[in-house]
Design an enzyme around this catalytic site. Structure first.
Site, mmCIF file in Angstrom:
data_model
loop_
_atom_site.group_PDB
_atom_site.id
_atom_site.type_symbol
_atom_site.label_atom_id
_atom_site.label_comp_id
_atom_site.label_asym_id
_atom_site.label_seq_id
_atom_site.Cartn_x
_atom_site.Cartn_y
_atom_site.Cartn_z
ATOM 1 N N GLY A 1 -8.324 -7.903 8.702
ATOM 2 C CA GLY A 1 -9.684 -8.079 8.205
ATOM 3 C C GLY A 1 -10.591 -6.988 8.696
ATOM 4 C CG ASN B 1 -5.553 -16.421 8.889
ATOM 5 O OD1 ASN B 1 -4.428 -16.168 9.275
ATOM 6 N ND2 ASN B 1 -5.968 -16.059 7.702
ATOM 7 C CE1 TYR C 1 0.205 -4.250 2.096
ATOM 8 C CE2 TYR C 1 -1.029 -6.286 2.373
ATOM 9 C CZ TYR C 1 -0.994 -4.916 2.213
ATOM 10 O OH TYR C 1 -2.166 -4.212 2.185
HETATM 11 P P1 AMP Z 1 -1.801 -2.455 -7.082
HETATM 12 O O1 AMP Z 1 -2.395 -1.159 -7.491
HETATM 13 O O2 AMP Z 1 -2.795 -3.553 -7.304
HETATM 14 O O3 AMP Z 1 -0.501 -2.736 -7.743
HETATM 15 O O4 AMP Z 1 -1.600 -2.398 -5.504
HETATM 16 C C1 AMP Z 1 -0.336 -2.411 -4.935
HETATM 17 C C2 AMP Z 1 -0.456 -2.036 -3.457
HETATM 18 O O5 AMP Z 1 -1.308 -2.962 -2.812
HETATM 19 C C3 AMP Z 1 0.876 -2.049 -2.753
HETATM 20 O O6 AMP Z 1 1.047 -0.775 -2.141
HETATM 21 C C4 AMP Z 1 0.769 -3.128 -1.703
HETATM 22 O O7 AMP Z 1 1.249 -2.682 -0.450
HETATM 23 C C5 AMP Z 1 -0.703 -3.419 -1.586
HETATM 24 N N1 AMP Z 1 -0.985 -4.857 -1.468
HETATM 25 C C6 AMP Z 1 -0.226 -5.896 -1.824
HETATM 26 N N2 AMP Z 1 -0.834 -7.083 -1.583
HETATM 27 C C7 AMP Z 1 -2.021 -6.773 -1.037
HETATM 28 C C8 AMP Z 1 -3.106 -7.551 -0.528
HETATM 29 N N3 AMP Z 1 -3.078 -8.885 -0.561
HETATM 30 N N4 AMP Z 1 -4.176 -6.907 -0.032
HETATM 31 C C9 AMP Z 1 -4.216 -5.562 -0.015
HETATM 32 N N5 AMP Z 1 -3.218 -4.771 -0.470
HETATM 33 C C10 AMP Z 1 -2.130 -5.362 -0.966
#
Ligand code: AMP
Length: 485
Positions: free
Chosen positions: A45, A119, A264
């Site tokens: 966060g 959380n 992740y």
């Molecule tokens: P996107 O462009 O939306 O497909 O973003 C994919 C990327 O966001 C990947 O590299 C993931 O590591 C990251 N990601 C996945 N879930 C989350 C999340 N909940 N918050 C922030 N980043 C994320």
């Protein structure tokens, strides 16, 4: 009805809450230790941070928007006196960003002051808030966490512990919580244990142990505390003047720990849910290579989250690992965009592709997940522009088809690319030569195929906890209500 929120659909500005919690009890430098814990958990966060300490019967609080290192200067920490303290980092993506929603919350109730760090996400918060407002409670924030505080304040029970348990019996969803009063710290985890929460201690010569609770074990490494165990799903731990007491007030439920923490969200150097995150992610990469091998010249991760899985993929496939994408680690939330159009600006400010590594190469690029698909699309374009002849995308989790209602920030169904497109459709959208995801079974090879005890609803739409018993997922109502705004 009391309060300004007449339309129940706009009572809460958001429903996901990825956050960090820390609590330290019976320690001469409690606030300083909490500060270091929050520092270690900054990845959970970045919007706001806060610490509340307990000193001489009163709670002292400091909450501010921004990053831990920018907020807590020496004089602020010094002022947070006392032998116990709790802290919180808040992550908010959609909706209002507001200091009113920064935690820990502190309120006065009949028995004195109480603070809470949360959380998770309560899926029946709208209903509970309506009921509380109808009975006279006045809310100060748009956070679901405030519901817990009002339930404690209005409880008919007399002792603090009984009031907390009474409140928690009424909420549904995910919570890893730490409460602090003048003389007691309480940690609690929801009955299925969605979000992590661990217990540690500083052993002391006089045998009055000092305890630590935190979202992840990387906190213990930094402050040199010992790992004791997870706070168990459904467990309430009370740290009072008489020591630590464990209470299990809820009916036993099958655990549903969030698998996406391991994929992740948690730090790779943490042990979450009893296993090491880095080793888990490497195994996902190995399994991905077993399931979807492709001939290529190099394997490269999308840093940082794709690194462990790329190492595993390279190890299993025998294809050399190389770093083709370099990340700028100092990118804050805001930067001034130039008026002149720069191609892929949004992703380039974070990641740069290296021509020397990529020129004339067939590349396997490994990432942990695709959410909307826009990051992958830009990365692939960048890799090709830097000379890659083929780009094969490998994702170390299954397609993300369904939103999370238990605290991970995922967008609505229609924004989740895997919810509306097939794998071939996604491959075409992101512009890859090939695309493969890990199978659901592949998530569990690390556990020798045992898939019990985890929530993987983001990949299966199989939600383990519903807001009421009538089956028709009321979370969808909440979710649609929020996204309509
Ligand atoms: P996107 O462009 O939306 O497909 O973003 C994919 C990327 O966001 C990947 O590299 C993931 O590591 C990251 N990601 C996945 N879930 C989350 C999340 N909940 N918050 C922030 N980043 C994320």
């Amino acid at each position: 009805m009391n309060g300004v929120f007449l339309d129940k659909d706009v009572m809460f500005d958001k429903f996901h809450e990825e956050c960090a919690v820390v609590g330290i009890q019976n320690h001469p430098e409690a606030a300083n230790m909490v500060y270091l814990g929050l520092y270690a958990l900054q990845h959970r966060g970045q919007e706001s941070s806060g610490i509340v300490s307990s000193d001489a019967g009163a709670l002292i609080s400091h909450r501010q928007m921004g990053l831990v290192a920018d907020i807590f200067k020496e004089d602020i920490i010094k002022n947070l006196r006392g032998a116990s303290a709790i802290g919180h980092n808040r992550y908010s993506t959609s909706g209002q960003t507001d200091i009113k929603n920064a935690q820990p919350f502190v309120v006065e109730y009949a028995n004195g002051p109480i603070a809470v760090s949360h959380n998770g996400n309560l899926i029946n918060a709208n209903q509970l808030r309506q009921d509380l407002e109808a009975a006279g409670s006045i809310f100060q924030s748009t956070s679901d966490t405030e519901v817990i505080i009002h339930l404690i304040a209005t409880s008919k029970e007399t002792t603090l512990t009984a009031r907390v348990i009474d409140a928690l019996r009424q909420v549904k969803g995910s919570y890893s919580l730490v409460f602090l009063t003048a003389d007691t710290m309480i940690a609690a985890r929801d009955p299925v244990g969605f979000r992590p929460l661990i217990l540690g201690r500083f052993p002391r010569a006089d045998e009055s142990d000092s305890h630590v609770v935190a979202s992840e074990t990387c906190v213990l490494d930094l402050i040199e505390a010992e790992y004791v165990r997870e706070v168990e799903p459904g467990e309430v731990l009370v740290f009072g003047p008489g020591g630590m007491e464990s209470i299990k007030p809820f009916p036993a439920a099958p655990p549903a720990r969030c698998i996406f923490e391991s994929i992740y969200f948690s730090r790779p150097d943490s042990n979450v849910f009893g296993h090491n995150v880095y080793q888990y992610r490497k195994e996902l990469g190995r399994q991905l290579a077993r399931e979807s091998h492709v001939d290529a010249d190099l394997v490269t991760p999308v840093p940082d989250s794709g690194v462990p899985a790329a190492i595993g993929y390279a190890e299993q496939s025998g294809i050399p690992l190389d770093l083709a994408l370099i990340r700028n680690h100092y990118v804050g939330r805001t930067f001034i965009e130039p008026r002149q159009n720069i191609r892929n600006f949004g992703v380039k400010i974070k990641l740069n592709a290296m021509r020397d590594v990529l020129q004339g190469k067939r590349v396997v690029v490994v990432d942990d997940s695709i959410v909307r698909g826009t990051t992958s699309q830009k990365i692939i374009r960048m890799l090709r522009e830097a000379g890659a002849t083929e780009v094969h995308v490998r994702i170390s989790s299954p397609p993300t088809i369904s939103p999370c209602y238990y605290g991970i920030d995922t967008p609505t169904h229609k924004e989740l690319i895997a919810s509306v497109h097939s794998v071939d459709g996604i491959r075409d959208f992101i512009g890859a030569d090939s695309l493969a995801y890990l199978s659901r079974e592949g998530l569990y090879t690390f556990f020798k195929g045992d898939d019990t005890g985890y929530c993987d609803a983001c990949f299966t739409a199989n939600y383990p906890v519903l807001a009421d018993d009538n089956g028709k997922t009321p979370q969808l109502h909440l979710f649609e209500a929020v996204s309509r705004r």
